[in-house]
Design a protein around this motif. Sequence first.
Motif, PDB file in Angstrom:
ATOM      1  N   HIS A   1      51.652  45.666  52.665  1.00  0.00           N
ATOM      2  CA  HIS A   1      51.051  47.127  53.097  1.00  0.00           C
ATOM      3  C   HIS A   1      50.700  46.893  54.452  1.00  0.00           C
ATOM      4  N   PRO A   2      50.959  48.098  55.323  1.00  0.00           N
ATOM      5  CA  PRO A   2      50.612  47.852  56.949  1.00  0.00           C
ATOM      6  C   PRO A   2      49.259  47.559  57.156  1.00  0.00           C
ATOM      7  N   TYR A   3      48.174  47.740  56.339  1.00  0.00           N
ATOM      8  CA  TYR A   3      46.904  47.300  56.641  1.00  0.00           C
ATOM      9  C   TYR A   3      46.857  45.507  56.408  1.00  0.00           C
ATOM     10  N   THR A   4      47.499  45.377  55.294  1.00  0.00           N
ATOM     11  CA  THR A   4      47.163  43.853  55.090  1.00  0.00           C
ATOM     12  C   THR A   4      48.040  43.252  56.256  1.00  0.00           C
ATOM     13  N   LYS A   5      49.172  43.633  56.795  1.00  0.00           N
ATOM     14  CA  LYS A   5      49.742  43.050  57.944  1.00  0.00           C
ATOM     15  C   LYS A   5      48.954  43.052  59.066  1.00  0.00           C
ATOM     16  N   ALA A   6      48.224  44.237  59.410  1.00  0.00           N
ATOM     17  CA  ALA A   6      47.485  44.176  60.649  1.00  0.00           C
ATOM     18  C   ALA A   6      46.211  43.193  60.262  1.00  0.00           C
ATOM     19  N   LEU A   7      45.702  43.176  59.187  1.00  0.00           N
ATOM     20  CA  LEU A   7      44.344  42.388  59.013  1.00  0.00           C
ATOM     21  C   LEU A   7      44.968  40.855  59.048  1.00  0.00           C
TER      22      LEU A   7
ATOM     23  N   PRO B   1      39.551  60.435  54.491  1.00  0.00           N
ATOM     24  CA  PRO B   1      40.619  61.370  54.591  1.00  0.00           C
ATOM     25  C   PRO B   1      41.609  61.537  53.306  1.00  0.00           C
ATOM     26  N   SER B   2      42.343  62.635  53.539  1.00  0.00           N
ATOM     27  CA  SER B   2      43.144  63.223  52.075  1.00  0.00           C
ATOM     28  C   SER B   2      44.189  62.267  52.026  1.00  0.00           C
ATOM     29  N   GLY B   3      44.776  62.116  50.928  1.00  0.00           N
ATOM     30  CA  GLY B   3      45.948  61.510  50.758  1.00  0.00           C
ATOM     31  C   GLY B   3      45.752  60.125  50.832  1.00  0.00           C
ATOM     32  N   CYS B   4      46.655  59.273  51.376  1.00  0.00           N
ATOM     33  CA  CYS B   4      46.430  57.701  51.756  1.00  0.00           C
ATOM     34  C   CYS B   4      45.213  57.471  52.701  1.00  0.00           C
ATOM     35  N   LYS B   5      44.205  56.887  52.514  1.00  0.00           N
ATOM     36  CA  LYS B   5      43.050  56.722  53.189  1.00  0.00           C
ATOM     37  C   LYS B   5      43.308  56.008  54.679  1.00  0.00           C
ATOM     38  N   PHE B   6      44.549  55.178  54.795  1.00  0.00           N
ATOM     39  CA  PHE B   6      44.739  54.594  55.785  1.00  0.00           C
ATOM     40  C   PHE B   6      45.718  55.446  56.824  1.00  0.00           C
ATOM     41  N   HIS B   7      46.074  56.558  56.390  1.00  0.00           N
ATOM     42  CA  HIS B   7      47.069  57.174  57.360  1.00  0.00           C
ATOM     43  C   HIS B   7      46.730  57.467  58.537  1.00  0.00           C
TER      44      HIS B   7
ATOM     45  N   CYS C   1      51.323  52.181  48.668  1.00  0.00           N
ATOM     46  CA  CYS C   1      51.717  52.342  49.944  1.00  0.00           C
ATOM     47  C   CYS C   1      53.013  53.319  49.751  1.00  0.00           C
ATOM     48  N   HIS C   2      53.067  54.531  50.308  1.00  0.00           N
ATOM     49  CA  HIS C   2      54.275  55.402  50.032  1.00  0.00           C
ATOM     50  C   HIS C   2      55.490  54.888  50.862  1.00  0.00           C
ATOM     51  N   LEU C   3      55.525  53.682  51.682  1.00  0.00           N
ATOM     52  CA  LEU C   3      56.718  53.373  52.099  1.00  0.00           C
ATOM     53  C   LEU C   3      57.525  52.565  50.857  1.00  0.00           C
TER      54      LEU C   3
END
Length: 322
Positions: free
Chosen positions: A250-256, A285-291, A318-320
Motif C-alpha cells: 500500500h502507498p501509505y505503508t511504503k511512506a510509513l 474523504p469519500s472513496g479511499c481515505k488516503f487519496h 488499494c485500487h492499484l
Amino acid sequence: MSENTLVQVKNLKKYFPIRSGFFGRVTGQVKAVDGINFTIEKGKTMGLVGESGCGKTTVGKTILRLNPKTDGEVLFQGQEIFSLTKSELQKMRPHMQIIFQDPYSSLSPRLPVGEIIGEAVREHQIVPDKEFNDYITRIMLACGLQEYHKDRYPHEFSGGQRQRICIARALALNPDFVVCDEPVSALDVSIQAQIINLLEDLQRDYKMAYLFISHDLSVVQHISDTVGVMYLGTMVEFAKKDDIFSNPLHPYTKALFSAIPIPDPTLRRNRIILEGSIPSPANPPSGCKFHTRCAQVMDICSREIPAEKEIDGHMVACHLYN
C-alpha cells in the motif's frame, strides 16, 4: 476460523457522537474505527501501527469491550464478546488484559504494589487465600520485581519499574491475550529494551498472545509475527512481519516504513514525504481515505472505497491492485 485463532475481528466499527447545542444533540460522528478485519493466533504477536489519531488505541479498548462497539464482531476463543451477559463477561475478563501506555497514571497512588497486583486476583479467585502471598511473589519475581516491593507505593518506583508493575498486574490473572497499548513509549530507550525482552520472555513462558500497539516501527519489527497498518480508522494492509517489511504494497505503508532509520551512516533510505495533513475522522474523504495524500491517486480513488484483496499473502485495500 482455524483452531489456532484466538481473536478474530470482523468489520469492527466504533463511532463517537459529536454533540453540540444546549440540548447536546448529535450533529455528527467521529469514525475512530471504520470497518477493520484481522486475526491473532494463540501465542503470537500482532503489531498495530499508524499515525497518531488513526484509531489504534480505540481498537485495543473496543476488542476488550472497554468501549461499546458501533458495528461488527469480535470473537474471542470463538465467542462473540459483545453478546456475553454480565456474568459471562466477568468470567471472561481474566483471559483478556491490557497494559496501558502511561505507567504513571494507570496505577493507583493509594495502594501498595502487592495490593495493585493482587486486587483482581482476589476478585476472580485465581488462587486460594492461603496461596495468595506466594502467588503474588512468584508473579513479581517473574516480572523483575522483588518481594520487598509489595509494601511500597507507585511513587517510589522509576518509570521502568512502574511498567513492570503494570505487566505483573496483567500477568497475575494468567491471561491468554494481552493488549499492549504503547507500553514502552513513555520510557527511556535502555529501559524500553528491558521491557520488550520481558514481554518476549513472558510470552514464551506463559503462551500469551499480544496485540502490540506502537509508533516505533523498529520495535514492532522486532516483536511481531504479523503487522496491521491503520490509516484514519481503516486497515490498509495486513500481512506477516517479514512480508510487509520486505515488500510493503500500500502507498501509505511504503511512506510509513520509509521513515524507519537505518543504523548505518553509509546507507540512505529513499524517504517518501506525504503532502498535506491527516483529514478529520469526523469528516473523512469519500472513496479511499488516503487519496488526498497519495502520490499514485487515480480517478476511482475519490469515488469508491477499495475492497480488501489478498495479494502475495498481504491483505491490502488499494485500487492499484484491482
